[in-house]
Write an enzyme that holds these catalytic residues in place. Sequence first.
Site, PDB file in Angstrom:
ATOM      1  N   ARG A  47      -3.825 -18.614  -8.001  1.00 46.60           N
ATOM      2  CA  ARG A  47      -4.649 -19.574  -7.244  1.00 46.60           C
ATOM      3  C   ARG A  47      -4.444 -19.424  -5.742  1.00 46.60           C
ATOM      4  O   ARG A  47      -5.201 -19.932  -4.946  1.00 46.60           O
ATOM      5  CB  ARG A  47      -4.403 -21.012  -7.691  1.00 46.60           C
ATOM      6  CG  ARG A  47      -5.293 -21.387  -8.887  1.00 46.60           C
ATOM      7  CD  ARG A  47      -5.257 -22.871  -9.171  1.00 46.60           C
ATOM      8  NE  ARG A  47      -3.907 -23.283  -9.582  1.00 46.60           N
ATOM      9  CZ  ARG A  47      -3.441 -23.147 -10.811  1.00 46.60           C
ATOM     10  NH1 ARG A  47      -4.186 -22.621 -11.763  1.00 46.60           N
ATOM     11  NH2 ARG A  47      -2.215 -23.547 -11.095  1.00 46.60           N
TER      12      ARG A  47
ATOM     13  N   HIS B  39       7.197 -10.190   6.223  1.00 48.27           N
ATOM     14  CA  HIS B  39       8.293 -11.169   6.311  1.00 48.27           C
ATOM     15  C   HIS B  39       7.700 -12.542   6.578  1.00 48.27           C
ATOM     16  O   HIS B  39       8.000 -13.188   7.588  1.00 48.27           O
ATOM     17  CB  HIS B  39       9.276 -10.755   7.416  1.00 48.27           C
ATOM     18  CG  HIS B  39      10.091  -9.550   7.032  1.00 48.27           C
ATOM     19  ND1 HIS B  39      11.239  -9.638   6.269  1.00 48.27           N
ATOM     20  CD2 HIS B  39       9.892  -8.227   7.264  1.00 48.27           C
ATOM     21  CE1 HIS B  39      11.724  -8.401   6.060  1.00 48.27           C
ATOM     22  NE2 HIS B  39      10.918  -7.530   6.655  1.00 48.27           N
TER      23      HIS B  39
ATOM     24  N   ASP C 256      10.193   3.869  -3.824  1.00 47.51           N
ATOM     25  CA  ASP C 256      11.450   4.501  -4.190  1.00 47.51           C
ATOM     26  C   ASP C 256      11.860   4.136  -5.604  1.00 47.51           C
ATOM     27  O   ASP C 256      12.945   4.480  -6.049  1.00 47.51           O
ATOM     28  CB  ASP C 256      12.552   4.098  -3.191  1.00 47.51           C
ATOM     29  CG  ASP C 256      12.763   2.589  -3.156  1.00 47.51           C
ATOM     30  OD1 ASP C 256      11.972   1.846  -3.792  1.00 47.51           O
ATOM     31  OD2 ASP C 256      13.707   2.141  -2.484  1.00 47.51           O
TER      32      ASP C 256
ATOM     33  N   ASP D  44      10.864   3.066   4.888  1.00 45.60           N
ATOM     34  CA  ASP D  44      11.717   1.943   5.314  1.00 45.60           C
ATOM     35  C   ASP D  44      13.168   2.397   5.258  1.00 45.60           C
ATOM     36  O   ASP D  44      14.077   1.629   4.907  1.00 45.60           O
ATOM     37  CB  ASP D  44      11.498   0.715   4.427  1.00 45.60           C
ATOM     38  CG  ASP D  44      11.943  -0.578   5.106  1.00 45.60           C
ATOM     39  OD1 ASP D  44      12.093  -1.595   4.416  1.00 45.60           O
ATOM     40  OD2 ASP D  44      12.158  -0.546   6.341  1.00 45.60           O
TER      41      ASP D  44
END
Lengths: 442, 260
Positions: free
Chosen positions: A276, A244, A302, A327
Amino acid sequence: MPSNKSVSDAPIVQFTNCRILRGHRLQREDLWVREGKILNPEKLFFDEKGSADIQLDCKDSIIAPGFIDVQINGGFGVDFSLATDDFKSGIDLVSQKILSHGVTSFCPTLVTSPPSVYHQVRDFLPSHPQGDKGLRLVPRGERAKAGHVETGIVLPQISIRNGGSHGAGILGAHLEGPFISKEKKGAHPEHCLRTFEAGAFQDLLTTYGSLDCVRIVTLAPEMKRSSEVIQELTKRGICVSLGHSVANLSQAEEAVQHGATFITHLFNAMLPFHHRDPGIVGLLTSDKIPAGRRVFYGMISDGIHTNPAALRIAHRAHPKGLVLVTDAIAGMGLAPGRHTLGQQVVEIDGLNTYIAGTKTLSGSVATMDICVRHFQEATGCSVETALEAASLHPAQLLGIEHRKGTLNYDSDADFLMLNDGLYVQATYIAGKEVWRQDALGM
Amino acid sequence: MRLVILEDYDQASEWAAKYICNRIIQFKPNQGRYFTLGLPTGSTPLGCYKKLIEYHKNGDLSFKYVKTFNMDEYVGLPRNHPESYHSYMWNNFFKHIDIDPNNAHILDGNAPDLQAECDAFEKKIEEAGGIDLFVGGIGPDGHIAFNEPGSSLSSRTRLKTLAMDTILANAKYFDGDLSKVPTMALTVGVGTVMDAREVMILITGAHKAFALYKAIEEGVNHMWTVSAFQQHPRTIFVCDEDATLELRVKTVKYFKDISP
């Protein structure tokens, strides 16, 4: 046959007619178990002059180490980030249900939440090492407020415990947030995001309360003072994961140099690969990883969170670092419709889950065995590779491969019987059968 | 002597396994009367062991009342080293059959007093009532077990230093690195094997042909210790065509003709 075992009188079980995953390949070998651990039969034969008490014919099954899920937010209606009166029974339900998915150990994951969800109130009793018997009491004051989404205590109710017939073992909590990037919050609630630029590690400690049963922390390394925080967490044996985040590759590499070893759901909630500046994704082939260390990366395979081609690129670039995670959210195991995830409401449609009313993905409802099968199909990798991504690699990530994640001698006897299609037929923890597929008898 | 010549390695292995199997079954071993078997290691008997395991898995052969005595073991190699003869016997034989671990005897190359270990081994054989059938192989230098050229033909179980020929032959099991090959071993003596009631020597492959020639067509000689078995009342040599390459055509024809 008379057996005069000199080391122990405990019964010895020999699983025969099976193919076991050992030494990175499926071998036609018997699996021997005694006192909850994998036994060395040659040592038993020559040193103890012992032999099996019970022989079980596994009808040519594959036997693999039990799966380890290091990122699971809930399931079967239970949300680990939501404080409820019966949180404890919720975690028990999930740990029991995931046995049928082949998961024998897991890290209950808490998404970004208000501090009250993390905090340990001073009146609390410390965690009992045997888990089940050490029920954490909710102090009266808090109990009165239970039922409100913002209050109640969750983290202290998660205790490390061994698995068994009651359910999969808990290795510790995975705290995903709140020290993450606003731009890459995904389904995490923005009002709960925090920084630690004022007090670094102290800020983190204040937010989380105690780190006693914390195993993994996901944070965004571009945040100010993250290096100090990462070092402190690493010193305490906590696995630091990058996720995140809008970090560029140098920031990510610096985080790794300070101790970070994991990437939370690669590709998702981070800058896309750019030739890059590969960003966090570039860690897979970075040459700045300290010698002797390996960076692991979680993949939700999944079929939705990551395009199979992207999954293949990651796998081919760094096969030994790939860790399958579900998750999974509260809706996993439930019918399609609306469910809660932390402080948010999500909508399930097949294997897709979105924040209600949007197209933002929010966790998955795929089970671990679905992930293993999909990973194997999408990459065309060997059965051994697919199974290791869900067992050996997470064990290596957490530094517990000497006792979990393999079928090596003296390891904990947490294992699965699977058919050739990699469907779980039976789950064993500490050598005891804790789940069996009903349709097929043995 | 009997010389049984089979076409190839697989057939020779099968013949030998069937012979052992039949011997055990005919003996009708039971709680009070065990069948004692002497056993070899190396690449030659692998096919024979595979067949014996097959007969066991088919339910035709049980080792419940069989006692085994292996011929030799390296000195100083850890017991769980993949190349130790303990490992060999476990992986290639014992783990697949129903033998009682108390009845599987292998010399301990890490015993604190090696000669005492050898003497104890001889005693165990004696206490078991002697060996009913000793199965062995032949080295390229004509040795049986580790009774290297020059070993006394009346020798007993003892410590031996290995000949260079043997070390070279064994190097392939130690990554081709001569420095890793053990240089000493505990071995049953020629005399120990001669005491068995019956002896079966397995010899396959062209590289063993010269040793077979020396063993059965030349005289009894301590430089080719297998030749001692010319003086044993009941010995069978089981070989494949390639192993007969150095024998006289007359010898081969004779034994092929008299073979059923």
